[in-house]
Design a protein around this motif. Structure first.
Motif, PDB file in Angstrom:
ATOM      1  N   MET A 412      -9.790   2.823   6.368  1.00 39.44           N
ATOM      2  CA  MET A 412      -8.562   2.043   6.541  1.00 39.44           C
ATOM      3  C   MET A 412      -7.363   2.877   7.000  1.00 39.44           C
ATOM      4  SD  MET A 412      -6.613  -0.600   3.977  1.00 39.44           S
ATOM      5  CE  MET A 412      -7.923  -1.820   4.016  1.00 39.44           C
ATOM      6  N   PRO A 413      -7.068   4.033   6.397  1.00 42.45           N
ATOM      7  CA  PRO A 413      -5.932   4.808   6.916  1.00 42.45           C
ATOM      8  C   PRO A 413      -6.148   5.286   8.352  1.00 42.45           C
ATOM      9  CG  PRO A 413      -6.483   5.496   4.688  1.00 42.45           C
ATOM     10  CD  PRO A 413      -7.599   4.614   5.152  1.00 42.45           C
ATOM     11  N   ASN A 414      -7.392   5.555   8.716  1.00 47.77           N
ATOM     12  CA  ASN A 414      -7.661   5.994  10.077  1.00 47.77           C
ATOM     13  C   ASN A 414      -7.500   4.865  11.089  1.00 47.77           C
ATOM     14  OD1 ASN A 414      -8.413   8.850  10.530  1.00 47.77           O
ATOM     15  ND2 ASN A 414      -9.839   8.472   8.867  1.00 47.77           N
ATOM     16  N   THR A 415      -7.877   3.637  10.727  1.00 45.43           N
ATOM     17  CA  THR A 415      -7.786   2.540  11.682  1.00 45.43           C
ATOM     18  C   THR A 415      -6.449   1.821  11.588  1.00 45.43           C
ATOM     19  OG1 THR A 415      -8.926   1.041  10.148  1.00 45.43           O
ATOM     20  CG2 THR A 415     -10.269   2.215  11.721  1.00 45.43           C
ATOM     21  N   ARG A 416      -6.043   1.411  10.389  1.00 48.15           N
ATOM     22  CA  ARG A 416      -4.768   0.701  10.235  1.00 48.15           C
ATOM     23  C   ARG A 416      -3.597   1.660  10.450  1.00 48.15           C
ATOM     24  NH1 ARG A 416      -3.603  -4.612   7.593  1.00 48.15           N
ATOM     25  NH2 ARG A 416      -5.865  -4.757   7.493  1.00 48.15           N
ATOM     26  N   GLY A 417      -3.834   2.932  10.197  1.00 45.87           N
ATOM     27  CA  GLY A 417      -2.785   3.910  10.392  1.00 45.87           C
ATOM     28  C   GLY A 417      -2.857   4.571  11.757  1.00 45.87           C
ATOM     29  N   MET A 418      -3.845   5.443  11.958  1.00 46.76           N
ATOM     30  CA  MET A 418      -3.899   6.236  13.182  1.00 46.76           C
ATOM     31  C   MET A 418      -4.210   5.391  14.421  1.00 46.76           C
ATOM     32  SD  MET A 418      -3.216   9.424  12.828  1.00 46.76           S
ATOM     33  CE  MET A 418      -4.040  10.205  14.201  1.00 46.76           C
ATOM     34  N   ALA A 419      -5.267   4.576  14.381  1.00 47.09           N
ATOM     35  CA  ALA A 419      -5.747   3.924  15.597  1.00 47.09           C
ATOM     36  C   ALA A 419      -4.851   2.787  16.053  1.00 47.09           C
ATOM     37  CB  ALA A 419      -7.178   3.415  15.392  1.00 47.09           C
ATOM     38  N   THR A 420      -4.276   2.023  15.144  1.00 43.89           N
ATOM     39  CA  THR A 420      -3.541   0.824  15.544  1.00 43.89           C
ATOM     40  C   THR A 420      -2.073   0.809  15.135  1.00 43.89           C
ATOM     41  OG1 THR A 420      -4.167  -0.409  13.539  1.00 43.89           O
ATOM     42  CG2 THR A 420      -5.672  -0.524  15.419  1.00 43.89           C
ATOM     43  N   PHE A 421      -1.614   1.808  14.424  1.00 41.78           N
ATOM     44  CA  PHE A 421      -0.211   1.929  14.010  1.00 41.78           C
ATOM     45  C   PHE A 421       0.258   0.717  13.214  1.00 41.78           C
ATOM     46  CE2 PHE A 421       4.396   2.924  14.731  1.00 41.78           C
ATOM     47  CZ  PHE A 421       4.357   4.243  14.303  1.00 41.78           C
ATOM     48  N   ALA A 422      -0.672   0.028  12.578  1.00 41.75           N
ATOM     49  CA  ALA A 422      -0.296  -1.135  11.776  1.00 41.75           C
ATOM     50  C   ALA A 422       0.502  -0.740  10.546  1.00 41.75           C
ATOM     51  CB  ALA A 422      -1.549  -1.911  11.360  1.00 41.75           C
ATOM     52  N   ASP A 423       0.399   0.528  10.123  1.00 44.18           N
ATOM     53  CA  ASP A 423       1.148   0.960   8.939  1.00 44.18           C
ATOM     54  C   ASP A 423       2.577   1.397   9.277  1.00 44.18           C
ATOM     55  OD1 ASP A 423       0.903   3.493  10.021  1.00 44.18           O
ATOM     56  OD2 ASP A 423      -0.196   4.354   8.333  1.00 44.18           O
ATOM     57  N   GLY A 424       2.945   1.352  10.549  1.00 47.77           N
ATOM     58  CA  GLY A 424       4.316   1.649  10.938  1.00 47.77           C
ATOM     59  C   GLY A 424       4.717   3.100  10.873  1.00 47.77           C
TER      60      GLY A 424
END
Length: 521
Positions: A412-424
């Protein structure tokens, strides 16, 4: 005559499918004379997302082999197979059933890696009729408390500074108090593209043993509709097999890892990567021990510094950092959607049926091997999903399904964070958005693609090009103040109103053409 009852003694010790380590904290004080180890293959864990067939087979095979390893040490194991008619098909259900059928004095658990299951086990502890001891997972280098202390008071959490602290604490690649070679990070030297005709070294794969063949057959029979193929299964399922793969990597592949770790080539799934992430995440290999063995290769002059530092950074830096972020920010992290992405995941992420050569190759390899390396994940499938505006829930689920090394804490941190910037910006300082030029520079995909990587607009233009500027235009109110995007936003401002409207229209046409449509309300 009065009957007396004897209080139950002994401890029921739960071992989950990614806790297959001899030194697991739940097993450290195990008494084979009176304790019982519980291991269970359950549908709830195999189907909360429809995991890749190889991933399920890998975990089942590794669990079965670990149970045999414990039994060989004289440990009593209550092993529940996936096709056991009495199986309740949940971890909590199997804990209750074990205690009903064989009363014990207490339960010992090593904390699990996923929020969903952790919550279920907390609820179990609240209703269990015996004491439940939940222990820290000591197999990680950085504890939850240590990460919280590092993060406390910081306005931004950046892996690079966390990584330096982990280097200092472990002593890895240090000369006294200073980093070997005078630099902490050699990433700038690790971005070489393959020259024409160059191919990666032949890789050691692990033919399935009898236990693994049994698990593969069970998965083929019981999960026929799950994503992926089983024919090429070749993952280590025991510590001994994992050690063999690691030794081969260190001796024959690590020296080139630094130079070529970001490169991609059509039909080459492994490149110079370690192929040990599945083994580390299952518990078959100890991450700190792996890092120390890589350091030995550098100290002995058998591998260059940029390769060894880059490899250690992946484990000591990124792996520990993403786990820290996950447990620090959950459960709110799973609901973050900073870019208000609202599109569906295109079907070709599952089928591979697309004219985009890079995407078709990555999906094909993912289906065959449950694997793609980090640049393929970040800059091909992840970058595309972000440019398309795919909702983070859908891309999260996809990554969790398709990769054999994916567990939510690391995925989740790799995809929601790094890959898609969903974590802002919690994980990274900017979106990893790129046009087709990046893929052309780092791979041989574009030469055989039906799309033109040089064209910026039109039906024959590379979709990455059509999407990139539209992504920046669409998200300018969220991203234009990001200092790391200052240059592309200056370029965008020079386009003028008419051209900016055109790039937005081009991107919208590409989103529709690729099947990224609005999600239902």
């Amino acid at each position: 005559m009065t009957q007396t009852t004897t209080a139950a003694t002994g401890t029921l010790r739960l071992v989950l499918g990614d806790q297959l380590s001899d030194g697991l904290s739940a097993l450290t004080d195990l008494d084979p004379a009176c304790d019982l180890v519980l291991m269970a293959e359950v549908r709830e864990e195999a189907t909360y997302v429809r995991h890749h067939k190889q991933k399920i087979a890998l975990i089942f095979a590794a669990m079965r082999s670990f149970a045999l390893r414990l039994e060989g040490r004289g440990v009593t194991v209550r092993y529940v197979r996936i096709d056991d008619p009495a199986n309740t098909h949940s971890i909590v259900g199997e804990l209750h059933r074990a205690l009903d059928e064989q009363p014990m004095g207490s339960v010992t658990i090593t904390e699990c890696g996923e929020w969903r299951l952790a919550e279920a086990l907390v609820a179990f502890a609240g209703v269990a009729r015996v004491p439940v001891d939940v222990r820290e997972d000591s197999r990680f280098i950085c504890t939850h408390d240590r990460f919280r202390r590092w993060a406390s008071g910081k306005s931004q959490l950046r892996m690079e500074f966390f990584y330096r602290e982990m280097r200092r604490e472990t002593g890895l690649l240090l000369d006294g108090a200073q980093p070997v070679g005078s630099k902490w990070n050699y990433d700038a030297e690790n971005r070489r593209k393959l020259t024409k005709g160059m191919r990666p070294p032949k890789r050691l794969r692990t033919p399935p043993d009898a236990v693994a063949r049994g698990a593969v057959a069970d998965v083929a029979r019981l999960f026929p509709d799950h994503f992926g193929d089983l024919d090429a299964f070749g993952w280590p399922t025991t510590t001994e097999q994992a050690e063999t793969v690691l030794a081969d990597f260190l001796a024959n592949v690590l020296p080139g890892f630094g130079d070529w770790q970001d490169a991609m080539a059509r039909g080459e799934p492994w490149m110079w990567h370690g192929l040990i992430s599945t083994s580390i995440n299952l518990g078959l290999l100890d991450p700190l021990a792996v890092c120390r063995r890589a350091e030995i290769e550098y100290r002995a002059g058998r591998a260059p510094l940029n390769a060894v530092e880059g490899f250690i950074r992946q484990i000591l830096g990124w792996r520990e950092f993403v786990r820290g972020i996950y447990w620090l920010k959950m459960p709110d992290y799973a609901r973050r959607n900073f870019l208000d992405a609202d599109r569906t995941l295109p079907w070709f992420y599952w089928s591979g049926e697309t004219d985009m050569a890079c995407v078709a190759d990555v999906v094909s390899m993912t289906r065959s091997h449950a694997y793609a390396h980090h640049i393929q994940r970040l800059m091909v499938t992840g970058n595309l999903a972000m440019l398309l505006g795919v909702h983070p829930d859908e891309i999260d689920d996809w990554y969790l399904v398709v990769y054999a090394d994916a567990y939510e804490w690391v995925e989740m941190p790799n995809t929601r964070g790094m890959a898609t910037f969903a974590d802002g910006g919690i994980m990274g300082s900017k979106p990893y958005a790129a046009s087709g030029a990046y893929i052309d520079r780092m791979s041989d995909y574009c030469g055989s693609c039906r799309y033109d990587v040089k064209a910026k607009a039109g039906e024959n233009a590379c979709p990455f090009n059509r999407l990139y500027w539209g992504f920046l235009e669409r998200n300018q109110h969220r991203l234009r103040d990001n200092i790391r995007l200052a240059m592309p936003y200056r370029t965008l401002e020079n386009f003028g109103p008419e051209r900016r409207a055109q790039v937005l229209a081009e991107a919208e046409a590409a989103r529709t053409m690729l099947g990224a449509v609005l999600r239902p309300e």
